[in-house]
Each structure stands twice: as structure tokens, then as C-alpha cells.
Design a protein around this motif. Structure first.
Motif, PDB file in Angstrom:
ATOM      1  N   MET A   1       0.724  -1.039  -0.025  1.00 46.35           N
ATOM      2  CA  MET A   1      -0.040   0.088  -0.137  1.00 46.35           C
ATOM      3  C   MET A   1       0.764   1.171   0.089  1.00 46.35           C
ATOM      4  O   MET A   1       0.410   2.233  -0.681  1.00 46.35           O
ATOM      5  CB  MET A   1      -0.945   0.092   1.152  1.00 46.35           C
ATOM      6  N   LEU A   2       1.824   1.373   0.572  1.00 41.37           N
ATOM      7  CA  LEU A   2       2.935   2.470   0.914  1.00 41.37           C
ATOM      8  C   LEU A   2       4.128   2.493  -0.011  1.00 41.37           C
ATOM      9  O   LEU A   2       4.775   3.372  -0.268  1.00 41.37           O
ATOM     10  CB  LEU A   2       3.125   2.548   2.253  1.00 41.37           C
ATOM     11  N   GLY A   3       4.201   1.320  -0.644  1.00 40.91           N
ATOM     12  CA  GLY A   3       5.492   1.017  -1.416  1.00 40.91           C
ATOM     13  C   GLY A   3       6.620   0.440  -0.659  1.00 40.91           C
ATOM     14  O   GLY A   3       7.038   1.020   0.336  1.00 40.91           O
TER      15      GLY A   3
ATOM     16  N   PRO B   1       0.804  16.860  -0.537  1.00 44.63           N
ATOM     17  CA  PRO B   1       0.183  16.574   0.652  1.00 44.63           C
ATOM     18  C   PRO B   1      -1.466  16.181   0.508  1.00 44.63           C
ATOM     19  O   PRO B   1      -1.943  16.530  -0.325  1.00 44.63           O
ATOM     20  CB  PRO B   1       0.387  17.579   1.372  1.00 44.63           C
ATOM     21  N   ILE B   2      -1.625  15.340   1.428  1.00 43.57           N
ATOM     22  CA  ILE B   2      -3.206  15.073   1.173  1.00 43.57           C
ATOM     23  C   ILE B   2      -3.774  15.830   2.424  1.00 43.57           C
ATOM     24  O   ILE B   2      -3.158  16.015   3.511  1.00 43.57           O
ATOM     25  CB  ILE B   2      -3.620  13.540   1.607  1.00 43.57           C
ATOM     26  N   GLU B   3      -4.772  16.697   1.836  1.00 41.28           N
ATOM     27  CA  GLU B   3      -5.141  17.802   2.829  1.00 41.28           C
ATOM     28  C   GLU B   3      -6.855  17.371   3.344  1.00 41.28           C
ATOM     29  O   GLU B   3      -7.658  16.905   2.388  1.00 41.28           O
ATOM     30  CB  GLU B   3      -5.383  18.928   2.161  1.00 41.28           C
TER      31      GLU B   3
ATOM     32  N   PHE C   1      -7.712   7.686   4.032  1.00 47.85           N
ATOM     33  CA  PHE C   1      -6.236   6.897   3.517  1.00 47.85           C
ATOM     34  C   PHE C   1      -5.773   6.067   4.971  1.00 47.85           C
ATOM     35  O   PHE C   1      -5.387   5.052   4.537  1.00 47.85           O
ATOM     36  CB  PHE C   1      -4.979   8.000   3.256  1.00 47.85           C
ATOM     37  N   LEU C   2      -5.601   6.694   5.981  1.00 46.63           N
ATOM     38  CA  LEU C   2      -5.030   5.926   7.176  1.00 46.63           C
ATOM     39  C   LEU C   2      -6.031   4.683   7.556  1.00 46.63           C
ATOM     40  O   LEU C   2      -5.431   3.571   7.868  1.00 46.63           O
ATOM     41  CB  LEU C   2      -5.214   6.605   8.343  1.00 46.63           C
ATOM     42  N   PHE C   3      -7.406   4.775   7.190  1.00 50.27           N
ATOM     43  CA  PHE C   3      -8.266   3.662   7.767  1.00 50.27           C
ATOM     44  C   PHE C   3      -8.035   2.479   6.591  1.00 50.27           C
ATOM     45  O   PHE C   3      -8.098   1.426   6.813  1.00 50.27           O
ATOM     46  CB  PHE C   3      -9.739   3.923   7.733  1.00 50.27           C
TER      47      PHE C   3
ATOM     48  N   GLU D   1     -19.884  -3.633  11.025  1.00 49.60           N
ATOM     49  CA  GLU D   1     -18.698  -3.505  11.442  1.00 49.60           C
ATOM     50  C   GLU D   1     -18.206  -2.065  11.408  1.00 49.60           C
ATOM     51  O   GLU D   1     -18.693  -1.236  10.758  1.00 49.60           O
ATOM     52  CB  GLU D   1     -17.695  -4.229  10.576  1.00 49.60           C
ATOM     53  N   LEU D   2     -17.388  -1.668  12.540  1.00 47.22           N
ATOM     54  CA  LEU D   2     -16.809  -0.191  12.609  1.00 47.22           C
ATOM     55  C   LEU D   2     -16.201   0.033  11.144  1.00 47.22           C
ATOM     56  O   LEU D   2     -15.119  -0.775  10.775  1.00 47.22           O
ATOM     57  CB  LEU D   2     -15.622  -0.322  13.486  1.00 47.22           C
ATOM     58  N   THR D   3     -16.443   1.309  10.568  1.00 50.81           N
ATOM     59  CA  THR D   3     -15.674   2.076   9.514  1.00 50.81           C
ATOM     60  C   THR D   3     -15.307   3.201   9.948  1.00 50.81           C
ATOM     61  O   THR D   3     -15.635   3.922  10.717  1.00 50.81           O
ATOM     62  CB  THR D   3     -16.895   1.852   8.284  1.00 50.81           C
ATOM     63  N   VAL D   4     -14.538   3.910   9.059  1.00 54.18           N
ATOM     64  CA  VAL D   4     -14.200   5.297   9.025  1.00 54.18           C
ATOM     65  C   VAL D   4     -15.065   6.126   9.179  1.00 54.18           C
ATOM     66  O   VAL D   4     -14.806   7.309   9.721  1.00 54.18           O
ATOM     67  CB  VAL D   4     -12.887   5.495   7.880  1.00 54.18           C
TER      68      VAL D   4
END
Length: 316
Positions: free
Chosen positions: A108-110, A203-205, A213-215, A270-273
Motif C-alpha cells: 500500500m505504501l511502497g 500532501p493529502i489535505e 487513507f489511514l483507515f 462493523e466499525l468503519t471510518v
């Protein structure tokens, strides 16, 4: 007395037979041989009327072609019914619990050999992005994360609880033993900004975009309908619950109450973002205490989880 002059009589049988018609009114002879008489004169056609008729014919032709095209597409594409309940699709979605093994961060991040992949977030301490702190705690349950908090020179002072929002780093290990670096910089910025590759990416703003993104690092996969609903709730939480008017907040609370009457969480079971961002927006705006019954129950479910309860301390 003899007459002065004599007049010929006009009522003789020959005259009546010659001049009286045998029908009510005369008609022209339609069986006349061609060329014996000139055709009747044709009326002049108005040019504007002729143009209007041509335009009408062209429009009808285009409508017919459009109808044919739509009929052809309808045989190829099956469109869902307008009253179709998307809950059926959501319930069949395969959710992977957040407590299972993590996804491959390198995918996912490379892959970056010999270096720890860092996520760096700039945020304003006057508007702390609570949802990012909740997701950080959730990520810590899944991965080995090297967390750090710094203060930029553009900020004069930061409350003590924000400086310790990640808690104390209990074990001091070498950098290569961690899976992910998570650095929060309190900085004078209009909205949160995030980078995970300092040299190569823009940057992601926005708190909602960073939270998405983090989730995604949990590796959960959703179908198109579920993903759309999650995105919709995230945007609603940011732009209407957090930044909207009281009227907009009331409308959102009613929608949340209806959704939570069908499922345990905002989208599915289920819990989501969407739950994370919406809970933080409610707590930051102070509208949680006036929420409807289903929303109150959902708030308690969120706060029974450790990542939410730890962030609650920052609001006191």
C-alpha cells in the motif's frame, strides 16, 4: 286601351328548362381532359413556416435515434430499482475485523528498503483532528508504530494534553524494528495535511481525506455501494455535522438515527471510518448529548472501545 308596347314573355317552358339547375349548386368537372383548363393557382408558402416544419422533422428524427440508442443500452445494462434497499448488499459485504493480522504495508505504501515508512501529519492545535488520533490508536493495535509529536515554530503554545496525545513510548526500540512511523506536528495550518513520502508526493489535505487513507491501511475491502455510503457519511460528518449550521446538524442526526435503527454501525455491522469521523464531529460540536436514542446507543458503543475512550480525555 291597347298596350303601349309589347314584351316577350320570359316564363316559357323552353327558358325554364334551359336555365334551371338540376342540383343544389354547380361543381367543376373533375373529369376534364388534361390540358383543357389551367390548374388552380397555388398558395404561397411562408418561408418561416417552412423552416419551422423542417426543424420539427429534424428534432423528431433525433429523438427517434436517441430512443433507439437508449433501448439498445437498456438491454445491455441492468439498472437497479429506485426503491432497492442497499442494506442487502451491505450485509453480504465481507468485512475483516480490525483485530486480525494487518495488510501488507509495502503493497500500500511502497517498498523502501532500509528505511521506515513515515506518515507525517501537520495539524492546527486550535482544531485538533480527533478522528486521526482515534485511527492512530486503532493502528497501534495492528502494527508496531513509532509515534512522535512535535511543535512547529509557527505555533506559540500547545496544551499539555495535545503534546502527549500519543501517550508515552513505553519501549525504546531501534527504528528498524517498527513497521510504520507516525509523526504529528502541531503547526499553524488551515486544515490538516499529510505526507507518507516526503520527497515524492503532494500532501493529502482535509481531516476526512486523511482519515480515509489511514483507515485503508487496515486492508478492508468493500463493494462499490458500501464504499460510496462510507464516503458519503464521512463528508456529511465533516461538512454538515462539524462545519454546518444547527439546521443541517439536526437533519444529519435524524438520518443517523434512521440508519442506526437498522444496523449496529453507520454502514453495516462493523466499525468503519465513517463511525470514527462522525463520532469525533459530534463530540467536538457538543451535539452528542442531544442526539436521538439510536445515536446515543451508538455513541456508547464507540466509547466502549479503548481508542475512543483515550481520545475522550483530550476533550476534558
Amino acid at each position: 286601351m291597347p298596350a303601349m308596347y309589347k314584351v316577350r314573355p320570359q316564363h316559357s317552358a323552353e327558358v325554364l328548362a334551359e336555365h334551371l339547375p338540376t342540383c343544389m349548386y354547380p361543381l367543376p368537372n373533375l373529369h376534364r381532359a388534361p390540358g383543357t383548363a389551367a390548374p388552380p393557382p397555388q398558395e404561397e408558402v411562408d418561408p418561416s413556416l417552412q423552416a419551422l416544419e423542417s426543424r420539427q422533422e429534424e428534432i423528431l428524427k433525433r429523438l427517434y435515434e436517441l430512443k433507439s440508442a437508449v433501448d439498445g443500452l437498456s438491454k445491455m445494462i441492468q439498472t437497479p430499482d429506485a426503491d432497492f434497499d442497499v442494506t442487502n448488499i451491505i450485509q453480504t459485504d465481507e468485512f475483516s475485523p480490525l483485530t486480525t493480522n494487518g495488510a501488507d504495508l509495502d503493497l500500500m505504501l511502497g517498498k523502501d528498503y532500509g528505511a521506515l515508512k513515515d506518515v507525517v501529519i501537520n495539524a492546527n492545535p486550535s482544531l485538533p483532528p480527533l478522528s486521526l488520533l482515534v485511527i492512530h490508536s486503532l493502528l497501534c493495535e495492528r502494527y508496531k508504530i513509532l509515534s512522535a509529536v512535535h511543535t512547529h515554530s509557527s505555533v506559540k503554545s500547545v496544551p499539555e494534553n495535545l503534546l502527549k496525545c500519543f501517550g508515552e513510548q513505553t519501549k525504546k526500540q531501534s527504528r528498524h524494528e517498527y513497521q510504520l512511523g507516525f509523526t504529528l506536528i502541531w503547526k499553524d495550518v488551515p486544515k490538516p495535511q499529510m505526507k507518507f513520502s516526503i520527497q515524492t508526493m503532494c500532501p493529502i489535505e482535509g481531516e476526512g481525506n486523511i482519515a480515509r487513507f489511514l483507515f485503508s491501511l487496515f486492508g478492508q475491502k468493500y463493494n462499490a455501494v458500501t464504499s460510496t455510503l462510507i464516503d458519503s457519511w464521512v463528508d456529511t460528518a465533516i461538512f454538515q455535522l462539524k462545519e454546518g449550521s444547527s439546521k443541517e446538524r439536526g437533519a444529519v442526526l435524524r438520518s443517523m438515527n434512521a440508519a442506526l435503527g437498522k444496523t449496529s454501525w453507520l454502514v453495516g455491522n462493523e466499525l468503519t471510518v465513517a463511525d470514527v469521523v462522525a463520532w469525533c464531529a459530534l463530540r467536538q460540536t457538543g451535539t452528542a448529548n442531544t442526539a436521538p436514542a439510536n445515536v446515543q446507543k451508538w455513541i456508547k458503543s464507540c466509547e466502549n472501545l479503548a481508542p475512543f475512550s483515550s481520545v475522550m480525555k483530550l476533550l476534558k
